[in-house]
Design an enzyme around this catalytic site. Structure first.
Site, short mmCIF file in Angstrom:
data_model
loop_
_atom_site.label_atom_id
_atom_site.label_comp_id
_atom_site.label_asym_id
_atom_site.label_seq_id
_atom_site.Cartn_x
_atom_site.Cartn_y
_atom_site.Cartn_z
N ASN A 191 0.87 -1.18 0.00
CA ASN A 191 0.00 0.00 0.00
C ASN A 191 0.90 1.22 0.00
O ASN A 191 1.45 1.60 1.03
CB ASN A 191 -0.90 -0.04 1.24
CG ASN A 191 -1.84 1.15 1.30
OD1 ASN A 191 -1.82 2.03 0.42
ND2 ASN A 191 -2.67 1.19 2.33
N LYS A 243 3.35 0.73 3.02
CA LYS A 243 3.06 -0.34 3.97
C LYS A 243 3.18 -1.66 3.24
O LYS A 243 2.79 -1.75 2.08
CB LYS A 243 1.64 -0.24 4.49
CG LYS A 243 1.48 0.65 5.69
CD LYS A 243 0.05 0.51 6.23
CE LYS A 243 -0.40 1.83 6.78
NZ LYS A 243 -1.82 1.89 7.09
N ARG A 303 -2.52 -1.94 -3.47
CA ARG A 303 -3.74 -1.18 -3.22
C ARG A 303 -3.71 0.07 -4.11
O ARG A 303 -2.73 0.82 -4.10
CB ARG A 303 -3.79 -0.76 -1.76
CG ARG A 303 -5.03 0.03 -1.45
CD ARG A 303 -5.08 0.39 0.00
NE ARG A 303 -6.38 1.01 0.26
CZ ARG A 303 -6.77 1.36 1.46
NH1 ARG A 303 -6.01 1.16 2.50
NH2 ARG A 303 -7.96 1.92 1.62
N HIS A 338 -12.96 2.59 0.44
CA HIS A 338 -12.90 1.52 1.45
C HIS A 338 -13.54 0.25 0.90
O HIS A 338 -14.00 -0.60 1.67
CB HIS A 338 -13.66 1.88 2.75
CG HIS A 338 -13.07 3.03 3.50
ND1 HIS A 338 -13.85 3.95 4.18
CD2 HIS A 338 -11.79 3.43 3.68
CE1 HIS A 338 -13.09 4.84 4.75
NE2 HIS A 338 -11.82 4.55 4.47
N ARG A 395 -12.14 15.16 8.21
CA ARG A 395 -12.92 15.59 7.05
C ARG A 395 -14.35 15.98 7.44
O ARG A 395 -14.94 15.37 8.34
CB ARG A 395 -13.02 14.45 6.01
CG ARG A 395 -11.69 14.05 5.42
CD ARG A 395 -11.91 13.08 4.25
NE ARG A 395 -10.68 12.44 3.86
CZ ARG A 395 -10.48 11.12 3.85
NH1 ARG A 395 -11.45 10.31 4.19
NH2 ARG A 395 -9.32 10.63 3.47
N GLU A 411 -8.10 -5.48 5.31
CA GLU A 411 -7.99 -5.11 3.90
C GLU A 411 -6.81 -5.82 3.24
O GLU A 411 -6.88 -6.22 2.08
CB GLU A 411 -7.84 -3.59 3.77
CG GLU A 411 -9.12 -2.86 4.17
CD GLU A 411 -8.93 -1.38 4.35
OE1 GLU A 411 -9.08 -0.65 3.35
OE2 GLU A 411 -8.63 -0.93 5.47
#
Lengths: 399, 371
Positions: free
Chosen positions: A7, A14, A88, A177, A236, A384
Site C-alpha cells: 500500500n 506499507k 492497493r 474503502h 474531514r 484489507e
C-alpha cells in the site's frame, strides 16, 4: 507460496508478506517519510519490532529497503519465492469493478485516473513501478478501493447535478474503502450462511464510510467522487452545503484549494473539538471538554442518520449492521451511543456484550445487539490486506 | 384599523392590506429600481394593473397613492402598522424597526432593507420586522454547526440557518392544540425543499435539501474538480449547483411541471430525477424520525406537495416500514387547504396544508400593537 501486499502512499509504503493459501502473515512493515531527510521504517516479524532509518529519496529506495528487510529477516531465502504482489490502488473509475492483473494498459489507466485521485495515485504508481523494476517477472495485481462499489445502481451513484457532468467528467459517486466493505461482506456471508445478505457496514476509523449491501452486493455508500463525501470523519467534513466553500473563501480571503484542503484536513472531529485522534476526543469528552462532547455528538448523530437512511433504502430488510475499522472495532462508547440513537427503529444494544469487544480486549468480534433488537449488530475486525492478498492469489493462480 | 403586510423578493414585493383580520386587497409590485416596473392590485374581485417607473425607490408612495386613488384607503394615515417579512433571525419573532435595526436588516436581507427604506418616508406608520429565521432559534449547537473548522463559526458565523419559518408558523396555527406536544416533520416542497423537525412546537433541526434546481449537500470536492474541468471560478460552479442541479439537472427538463408531466409519460430521465428527489425526502424524514425518537405527524406543504399527489404517495410508500400509511382516496382527492390524508390504521398522521405567511405577519403586528 508467498505473496506481498503493498500500500504505497505519496510518502509512505506499507507492506505485508503472506503465506498462501494459509493466509498467514510472515512479516509486515511500514516505511514513512519517503522523500524526506528523516525517513524511517518499522518491521514486524514473529512479534518482534525492528526499526531502521536512512534518507530514502524515492519509492525505489523504499522498495530496496522492503526487499532487504524480507531477506535480512529471512522471511524469504530468495526473492524468487514471491509469487505475486497485490497493490492497493485508490481509484478504478468506472472501468474496474474487480481486481486485475497489472498490464501496461492498467498502469496507463491508473495514470489517467489521477484526476480523480490526485492525492493517492502518484504514490500508488510509484509503488507499482518501483516493484516492477526489481521484480519484473512477478505478476502484480491492482486492487481498487472503488471496485466493490461498482454494483451500485445508477439512481444511487448519480449526484443531483447536471447529467452532462457525469457523461463528460465522470462526476458520480464511486465510493471508497471497497476492499474493507468487500471483506466484511465475505465474512458475513459465511457467518450467516447465505449469499444474498443485506447489510449496513459501518467502516468508521479516521476515514469513515457506510455501505448498504443488498443481496451480497454494494447498493449504496456514503463516500463519493472523493473520500471527502458522506460522514463527518477524523479530519474531514463529509458532505456539506456547497455554498460553504464560496462563503468561507469570501470571508477569509483564502483560495478554493486552501478551503478544500481545510475541509479534508482541519474539519470533522478535529475541526470541531481541536483533537484529531478519536481516542483523544473521547478522553477530553470524558473529562468534560464541551467542544469534544459536541464533536462526538455531531459524529454519532451522523453515523446514526446514515444507518437510518440505509435501513429505509433496504426497506427494513437488514440481516445485520456491522461495525468495523478503528472506531468501529474499538470505540465501545461510540458504538453504544450510535446504537442507542437507533432505538426508534427498534435496534438496541446489549451494553455488557458491547463493552467486552475491542482489539485491546480478549474478544475482538461478535454480537453486540440486545435480544429484543429488530436487527443484529456485530463488531467484525476488517482486514484489507488479507482481502488484497486473496484477490491477488486468486488472480495469479487462476482460481 | 388597517394593517399592511409586505414580503419582498429580489426587486419585487407582494402585499396584503387588512381591516383588522379580514383581507381588503392584495397584490404585488415588480421591477423596483427600474423603468419597467409593474403593479397589480386585487380588490372587490377586480384586478388593477399598471406599468410604473420605479427608479427613485418610491414604490411605497406609488402603492399608497394608488390605494388612495382607488378609494381603498382615504389617506396613508389609515394604515396603523406595516409588517415586513425579513429573511434572517433575531432573538424575537418580531421587532419594531428602528434605524439601528434597519442597519442590521441591511446585512441579513438586502431586498427587505430596500423596501423598508422606501416606506421610511411614512414616519407615522409603525413598522415591524417579522423574522423568518427566528422560528429556528431553538435548534441546538449540535444540529446547527457544520462539521468544519470551528473558527469558521466563531469568525465568520458560518452555521446552518433555517428558511420557511413563517410558512411553518402559519401551519402550526392551523394545527391546533391536539398537535402541540407532538413530534412533527414539515415537508415544504416548493422552489426549495425544506424538511424541518419540530417537537413540542420547538424546532429541533432543519435541512435545505435537493430541490428543483439545487443539488443539496454534496461532496465539496466537486467544486474544485469542476472548476478545473471547465475552467470556471468557484462562484460560477456554486451558482450551477444552486440553479442548474436538482430535478432540473438530473432530468435535463427546465421546470417542475414538465418533469412531472414527463414522469407520467414514463420518460426515463424524468423518472430517475423524480425517484432521487423522493428518496432524498424520504431519507430526511427517516433521519428526523430517529432524531426525534419517533414521529406523530408529517405535514406536506408547498406547491409540489399540494399539486402532485403521486409524490406524496411515493414518499409515504417508501416510509411504510415506519408504520406510515396514506388513505389513497383522501390523497388523490385533495383540494383542501388543510386535510388529514392518513388512513385510520396509520401510526403517523399525514396532513396536507397550504401556508399563509401574511397571516403570521398580521398576527405579529397585532401582538406588537396590543403588547
Amino acid at each position: 507460496m508467498k505473496f506481498l501486499c503493498v500500500n504505497a502512499g505519496s510518502s509512505s509504503l506499507k507492506f505485508q508478506l503472506f503465506e498462501m493459501p494459509e493466509e498467514k502473515v510472515i512479516i509486515s512493515g511500514y516505511i514513512e517519510k519517503i522523500g524526506l531527510e528523516d525517513s524511517f521504517w518499522t518491521t514486524k516479524i514473529n512479534g518482534e519490532k525492528i526499526k531502521g532509518a536512512k534518507y530514502l529519496k524515492n519509492h525505489s529506495e523504499a522498495v530496496e529497503v522492503l526487499l532487504n528487510e524480507l531477506l535480512e529477516n529471512k522471511a524469504v531465502k530468495s526473492l524468487d519465492e514471491i509469487k505475486g504482489v497485490g497493490h492497493r490502488v485508490l481509484h478504478g473509475g468506472e472501468k474496474y469493478s474487480d481486481s486485475v492483473i497489472i498490464t501496461d494498459e492498467v498502469i496507463q489507466d491508473i495514470r489517467d485516473l489521477t484526476k480523480l485521485g490526485p492525492l493517492h495515485h502518484p504514490g500508488n504508481l510509484a509503488g507499482i513501478e518501483a516493484l516492477k523494476e526489481v521484480l519484473p517477472d512477478v505478476p502484480m495485481v491492482a486492487v481498487y478501493d472503488t471496485a466493490f462499489h461498482q454494483t451500485m445502481p445508477k439512481e444511487n451513484y448519480l449526484y443531483p447535478v447536471p447529467y452532462e457532468w457525469y457523461l463528460k467528467y465522470g462526476v458520480r459517486k464511486y465510493g471508497f474503502h471497497g476492499t474493507s466493505h468487500k471483506y466484511i461482506t465475505t465474512v458475513m456471508k459465511e457467518k450467516l450462511g447465505k449469499k444474498d445478505v443485506n447489510l449496513i457496514i459501518c467502516h468508521i476509523g479516521s476515514g469513515a464510510s457506510i455501505s448498504a449491501i443488498k443481496d451480497g452486493k454494494c447498493f449504496d455508500t456514503t463516500m463519493g467522487i472523493t473520500p471527502l463525501d458522506g460522514l463527518m470523519m477524523g479530519t474531514r467534513s463529509g458532505s456539506i452545503d456547497p455554498s460553504i466553500l464560496e462563503y468561507v473563501c469570501k470571508e477569509s480571503g483564502e483560495s478554493i484549494s486552501d478551503v478544500t484542503n481545510a475541509l479534508n484536513k482541519k474539519s470533522g472531529l478535529l475541526g470541531v473539538s481541536g483533537f484529531s485522534d478519536s481516542r483523544d476526543v473521547e478522553n477530553a469528552a470524558a473529562s468534560g471538554d464541551e467542544r469534544a462532547i459536541l464533536a462526538l455528538n455531531m459524529y454519532n448523530d451522523r453515523v446514526a442518520k446514515y444507518i437510518a437512511d440505509y435501513y429505509i433504502e433496504l426497506k427494513g430488510e437488514v440481516d445485520a449492521i456491522v461495525f468495523t475499522a478503528g472506531v468501529g472495532e474499538n470505540g465501545i462508547a461510540a458504538r453504544e451511543e450510535i446504537i442507542e440513537r437507533l432505538k426508534p427503529l427498534g435496534i438496541t444494544v446489549d451494553k455488557a456484550l458491547n463493552s467486552l469487544i475491542a482489539s485491546f480486549k480478549d474478544k475482538h468480534e461478535g454480537l453486540i445487539s440486545g435480544k429484543d433488537s429488530k436487527v443484529d449488530v456485530y463488531v467484525i475486525p476488517t482486514n484489507e490486506e488479507l482481502m488484497i492478498i486473496k484477490d491477488t492469489y486468486n488472480l495469479v493462480c487462476n482460481k | 384599523m388597517k394593517y399592511l403586510t409586505i414580503r419582498t423578493n429580489n426587486n419585487s414585493f407582494s402585499f396584503g392590506l387588512y381591516e383588522d383580520k379580514s383581507i381588503i386587497c392584495s397584490g404585488f409590485i415588480k421591477g423596483m429600481k427600474s423603468d419597467e416596473g409593474f403593479m397589480e392590485i386585487n380588490y372587490n374581485n377586480k384586478k388593477e394593473k399598471e406599468n410604473l417607473t420605479l427608479t427613485d425607490n418610491d414604490s411605497s408612495k406609488q402603492l399608497l397613492d394608488k390605494l388612495v386613488s382607488l378609494g381603498i384607503i382615504n389617506s396613508y394615515l389609515d394604515i396603523r402598522a406595516i409588517g415586513f417579512k425579513v429573511l434572517g433571525h433575531s432573538q424575537d419573532n418580531h421587532l419594531m424597526i428602528t434605524d439601528k435595526l434597519l442597519d442590521e436588516i441591511k446585512e441579513m436581507d438586502y431586498s427587505a432593507y430596500e423596501v423598508i427604506s422606501s416606506f421610511n418616508r411614512y414616519s407615522n406608520i409603525t413598522k415591524i420586522a417579522v423574522f423568518d429565521g427566528s422560528f429556528f432559534n431553538t435548534i441546538s449547537e449540535v444540529n446547527y454547526l457544520y462539521p468544519v473548522y470551528y473558527s469558521w463559526y466563531t469568525n465568520y458565523n458560518l452555521r446552518k440557518n433555517g428558511f420557511g419559518g413563517l410558512r411553518i408558523r402559519s401551519i402550526i396555527s392551523k394545527l391546533g392544540k391536539d398537535y402541540n406536544d407532538g413530534k412533527i416533520v414539515f415537508c415544504d416542497l416548493d422552489k426549495d425543499t425544506l424538511i424541518t423537525a419540530v417537537d413540542n412546537l420547538k424546532c429541533i433541526d432543519t435541512s435545505n435539501i435537493m430541490s428543483v434546481r439545487y443539488s443539496g449537500s454534496i461532496d465539496p470536492s466537486i467544486i474544485p474538480y469542476m472548476m478545473e474541468r471547465e475552467g470556471k471560478n468557484a462562484s460560477e460552479v456554486v451558482n450551477e449547483l444552486k440553479n442548474n442541479c436538482g430535478l432540473v439537472g438530473l432530468s435535463s427538463y427546465y421546470d417542475v411541471g414538465t418533469i412531472m408531466e414527463q414522469c407520467q409519460m414514463l420518460d426515463d430521465r424524468a423518472v430517475a430525477a423524480k425517484d432521487r428527489y423522493v428518496m432524498e425526502i424520504v431519507k430526511y424524514i427517516a433521519q428526523y424520525y430517529v432524531l426525534l425518537g419517533g414521529l406523530d405527524t408529517v405535514v406536506f406543504t408547498g406547491n409540489i406537495s399540494l399539486d402532485y399527489s403521486f409524490i406524496r404517495r411515493e414518499i409515504c410508500e417508501k416510509l411504510s416500514i415506519l408504520g406510515i400509511k396514506l388513505d389513497l382516496d383522501l390523497n388523490s382527492n385533495n383540494d383542501n387547504d388543510f386535510q388529514i390524508i392518513s388512513s385510520k390504521d396509520s401510526k403517523i398522521n399525514i396532513i396536507t396544508s397550504s401556508c399563509d405567511e401574511d397571516s403570521v405577519i398580521l398576527d405579529d403586528i397585532m401582538k406588537y400593537i396590543n403588547r
